[in-house]
Design an enzyme around this catalytic site. Structure first.
Site: not given
Length: 320
Positions: A12, A31-32, A127, A182, A235, A245, A247, A268
């Site tokens: 993302w 970060r790495r 969104g 969602k 969403d 997706s 999820n 998530e």
């Protein structure tokens, strides 16, 4: 370096950075250090967003201070569990745009946490936005919400491109928590898919899931029109039905008795379901789909048990 900071080089974050680079310079923070070097040299995020070339105006760095130098605001695009630590490392005069669709460790809103930490300019972005499509410039729309209308419009100007239409809102709670809830409904939709329960079941699940989202969001002060807008209904439809997706795919894997992992990518909705279920129990709210997903993902109910408990609830009018 100069440009819009995008903090987080997952799928993302990379997609948002690629989109924003169509408007001007962007600094993508990873970060790495080794990962940042791989992105900078190979010009593609093969791990999280394969097939999308990083444009010339997108610079990559592993140095947080370098990424945010002279920037008025930054997009915070790390998983929700990592947001508190990253916010703690940022200067409080920096505007922050929260792009994770999850909750703080205590189950609260990340935007509330940001203000508690002393950030004056806070916005949330949400969104029907699959990174795989936005990174390729396919048409999409999103919402940036902030109590500060001027800040929301600044973010809108930075992110709006021919491929991404950006709307503004002042309903932070509705936009932020619509993106949170969602994900849980998408896990439930994946359970329906994995159990091969059919289109009727999935349509009913999405529709009743939207009603459940409305109850939760309006109880916390969100506006109903936000629930039925891009960050709610929009969403939900995308996440509950798309092959992209995580999820939905996690729910499908659980229903098939498989591990719900997504190659190390954060799902998530699995974490969020437990936090939302605890909130509903503590405050006396009826969130039956959330409860079912929480019990199934914790291994307390089988997917079949979850379906049976939802189907055997007491009879009632559709609108009540």
């Amino acid at each position: 370096m100069s440009g819009l900071p995008v903090l987080g080089a997952g799928g993302w974050g990379t997609a948002l950075a690629v989109n924003a680079a169509r408007n001007g310079p962007v600094r993508l923070w990873a970060r790495r250090a080794d990962f940042a070097r791989t992105l900078a040299e190979g010009r593609v995020n093969a791990e999280y967003l394969p097939g999308v070339t990083l444009p010339a105006g997108l610079e990559v760095t592993a140095h947080l201070g370098e990424a945010i130098t002279d920037a008025p605001f930054a997009l915070v695009v790390v998983p929700s569990v990592g947001v508190p630590e990253l916010l703690a490392a940022l200067p409080r005069d920096l505007g922050v745009v929260l792009c994770a669709k999850g909750l703080a460790p205590d189950g609260g809103q990340l935007s509330v946490l940001a203000r508690q930490l002393g950030f004056a300019r806070v916005a949330v972005l949400s969104g029907p936005n699959h990174a795989e499509e936005i990174g390729r410039g396919l048409p999409a729309a999103t919402v940036v919400a902030s109590r500060d209308g001027g800040f929301a419009r600044s973010v809108q100007a930075a992110l709006m491109t021919p491929g991404l239409r950006v709307y503004t809102s002042d309903d932070e709670t509705g936009v932020e928590l619509g993106g949170v809830l969602k994900n849980v409904m998408a896990v439930a939709a994946g359970l329906v898919d994995g159990l091969n329960l059919g289109d009727n079941a999935k349509s009913a699940l999405i529709t009743r899931g939207l009603r459940e989202m409305n109850r939760y969001l309006t109880a916390l002060g969100a506006r109903e029109e936000t629930v039925y807008g891009l960050s709610g209904l929009g969403d939900l439809v995308a996440t509950a039905t798309s092959r992209h997706s995580r999820n939905r795919a996690a729910g499908e894997s659980i229903a098939r008795g498989e591990h719900p992992g997504q190659g190390g990518k954060v799902v998530e909705g699995l974490r969020t379901s437990g936090l939302l279920d605890a909130w509903a129990t503590a405050h006396g709210h009826d969130l039956p789909i959330v409860r079912a997903v929480a019990h199934v993902t914790r291994g307390e109910w089988t997917p079949g048990d979850g379906v049976a408990r939802l189907m055997e609830r007491e009879a009632k009018p559709e609108q009540h």
